[in-house]
Design a protein around this motif. Structure first.
Motif, short mmCIF file in Angstrom:
data_model
loop_
_atom_site.label_atom_id
_atom_site.label_comp_id
_atom_site.label_asym_id
_atom_site.label_seq_id
_atom_site.Cartn_x
_atom_site.Cartn_y
_atom_site.Cartn_z
N ASN A 253 0.83 -1.21 0.00
CA ASN A 253 0.00 0.00 0.00
C ASN A 253 0.86 1.26 0.00
OD1 ASN A 253 -2.29 -1.61 0.06
ND2 ASN A 253 -2.53 -1.46 2.28
N TYR A 254 2.00 1.20 0.69
CA TYR A 254 2.91 2.34 0.73
C TYR A 254 3.47 2.62 -0.67
CZ TYR A 254 6.86 5.26 2.29
OH TYR A 254 7.76 6.29 2.49
N ILE A 255 3.86 1.56 -1.38
CA ILE A 255 4.38 1.71 -2.75
C ILE A 255 3.30 2.29 -3.66
CG2 ILE A 255 5.27 0.46 -4.75
CD1 ILE A 255 6.45 -1.59 -2.77
N THR A 256 2.10 1.74 -3.58
CA THR A 256 0.99 2.21 -4.41
C THR A 256 0.66 3.68 -4.11
OG1 THR A 256 0.05 -0.01 -4.52
CG2 THR A 256 -1.41 1.82 -5.06
N TYR A 257 0.66 4.02 -2.82
CA TYR A 257 0.39 5.41 -2.42
C TYR A 257 1.40 6.35 -3.06
CZ TYR A 257 0.01 9.58 0.51
OH TYR A 257 -0.12 10.88 0.94
N LEU A 258 2.69 6.00 -3.00
CA LEU A 258 3.74 6.86 -3.57
C LEU A 258 3.60 6.96 -5.08
CD1 LEU A 258 6.87 5.74 -1.50
CD2 LEU A 258 5.45 7.77 -1.17
N GLU A 259 3.31 5.84 -5.73
CA GLU A 259 3.13 5.85 -7.19
C GLU A 259 2.02 6.81 -7.60
OE1 GLU A 259 4.37 1.96 -9.73
OE2 GLU A 259 2.51 1.84 -8.58
N ASN A 260 0.92 6.73 -6.91
CA ASN A 260 -0.23 7.57 -7.24
C ASN A 260 0.07 9.04 -6.96
OD1 ASN A 260 -1.73 5.35 -8.04
ND2 ASN A 260 -2.66 5.06 -6.02
N ALA A 261 0.72 9.31 -5.84
CA ALA A 261 1.01 10.70 -5.46
C ALA A 261 2.04 11.32 -6.39
CB ALA A 261 1.51 10.76 -4.02
N LEU A 262 3.01 10.53 -6.84
CA LEU A 262 4.10 11.04 -7.67
C LEU A 262 3.79 10.94 -9.16
CD1 LEU A 262 7.03 9.42 -5.67
CD2 LEU A 262 6.34 11.82 -5.63
N GLU A 263 2.73 10.20 -9.50
CA GLU A 263 2.32 10.02 -10.89
C GLU A 263 3.46 9.48 -11.76
OE1 GLU A 263 0.86 13.96 -11.81
OE2 GLU A 263 -1.20 13.38 -11.24
N THR A 264 4.25 8.61 -11.17
CA THR A 264 5.39 8.01 -11.87
C THR A 264 5.53 6.57 -11.38
OG1 THR A 264 6.49 10.17 -11.78
CG2 THR A 264 7.84 8.30 -12.45
N PRO A 265 5.68 5.60 -12.29
CA PRO A 265 5.75 4.21 -11.87
C PRO A 265 7.02 3.88 -11.10
CG PRO A 265 6.21 4.39 -14.21
CD PRO A 265 5.75 5.75 -13.77
N ILE A 266 6.88 3.10 -10.04
CA ILE A 266 8.03 2.60 -9.29
C ILE A 266 8.35 1.21 -9.84
CG2 ILE A 266 8.88 1.91 -7.01
CD1 ILE A 266 7.01 4.00 -5.80
N LYS A 267 9.43 1.09 -10.59
CA LYS A 267 9.73 -0.14 -11.32
C LYS A 267 10.67 -1.08 -10.57
CE LYS A 267 8.16 -0.67 -14.76
NZ LYS A 267 6.80 -1.14 -15.13
N ILE A 268 11.40 -0.55 -9.60
CA ILE A 268 12.31 -1.37 -8.81
C ILE A 268 12.12 -1.04 -7.34
CG2 ILE A 268 14.75 -1.63 -8.14
CD1 ILE A 268 15.51 -1.63 -11.04
#
Length: 281
Positions: A253-268
């Motif tokens: 959920n933390y990863i998803t939250y950051l992805e959505n807030a930053l509008e950039t995919p976290i790939k690693i």
């Protein structure tokens, strides 16, 4: 010397006669301006002579080399030194380094055209750190900050200085993504946050001018206070996990939250220093 147009470049060392004929006059000018001895000049010339003889076959025009490799279809990966917020132009001036630490440095430093760069990878920690002085709105001075520093082994790789630690700052991170043109993110040290009951995320700054969701001109002011959102933490040890599906729900959920807030995919996502602890999403 570079900006005064009097700098000595690596390619000068292998120009015929440069070390013998031109370098002594350049060094004498420096000696008169900065102090020193004739013996010091002699020693410097001897060092440059040894370097020239040792490196002569290895000094090349890297601009030509890299562009030939690119034209031949090879994949090139450039790594910048230090953090984005230490950039001489766009960092937290004057608490910065003396070079370009943004992705633009690949162009100015290597002679690669901007339109040749395909992806920009933004590497960040699951929390925030800073070495030395300078503004740090989310810095922690309590047990949480000490815990991050201890578990994360937060000491400067070059200087050995202890890093200051704090919660992740999305205001600064969005700024870095914007000025670097980041296309993919890589989150390091997710394992360090294991055991925190609550994870805080700075989403804005409270200032005398009101709430700011963007990085202001000067963040050194004591009037800037971080505004936090809180997310539930996780207790599980992440360092032994090799499959993304095995991550605790709250970490996902933390990863998803950051992805959505930053509008950039976290790939690693990294959960430790070993290659096996680097997981691709």
């Amino acid at each position: 010397d570079k900006f005064a147009r009097t700098g000595v470049r690596m390619g000068d060392l292998i120009r015929p006669g440069f070390v013998e004929d031109q370098l002594p006059a350049i060094l004498e000018e420096r000696r008169q301006a900065l102090g020193g001895t004739a013996e010091g000049i002699k020693a410097a010339i001897e060092i440059c002579t040894r370097l020239r003889d040792r490196l002569e076959g290895q000094i090349v025009d890297t601009r030509q080399l890299l562009n030939r490799m690119h034209d031949a279809g090879q994949t090139l990966l450039f790594e910048g030194a230090q953090g984005c917020m230490l950039d001489i132009d766009f960092g937290t001036y004057p608490f910065v380094t003396s070079s370009t630490t943004t992705a633009a440095g690949a162009c100015t430093g290597l002679g690669v055209a901007p339109n040749q760069i395909k992806d920009v990878f933004g590497i960040f920690k699951a929390y925030a750190t800073r070495v030395g002085s300078g503004p740090f709105p989310t810095e922690l001075f309590d047990d949480d900050g000490a815990k991050m520093a201890k578990i994360g082994n937060e000491f400067g790789a070059t200087t050995g200085r202890a890093r200051r630690c704090g919660w992740i700052d999305l205001v600064a991170l969005k700024y870095c993504i914007q000025i670097n043109g980041v296309t993919k993110l890589m989150m390091m040290k997710g394992d360090v946050l294991s055991g925190f009951e609550t994870i805080k995320v700075c989403t804005a700054y409270q200032t005398d001018q009101g709430v700011m969701e963007y990085l202001p001109y000067d963040i050194a002011s004591e009037d800037i206070k971080p505004q936090y959102e809180e997310l539930p933490g996780w207790k599980e040890d992440l360092t032994q996990i090799t499959d993304l599906d095995d991550f605790p729900e709250n970490f996902k959920n933390y990863i998803t939250y950051l992805e959505n807030a930053l509008e950039t995919p976290i790939k690693i996502v990294s959960v430790g220093p070993d290659r096996k602890q680097t997981l691709f999403r």
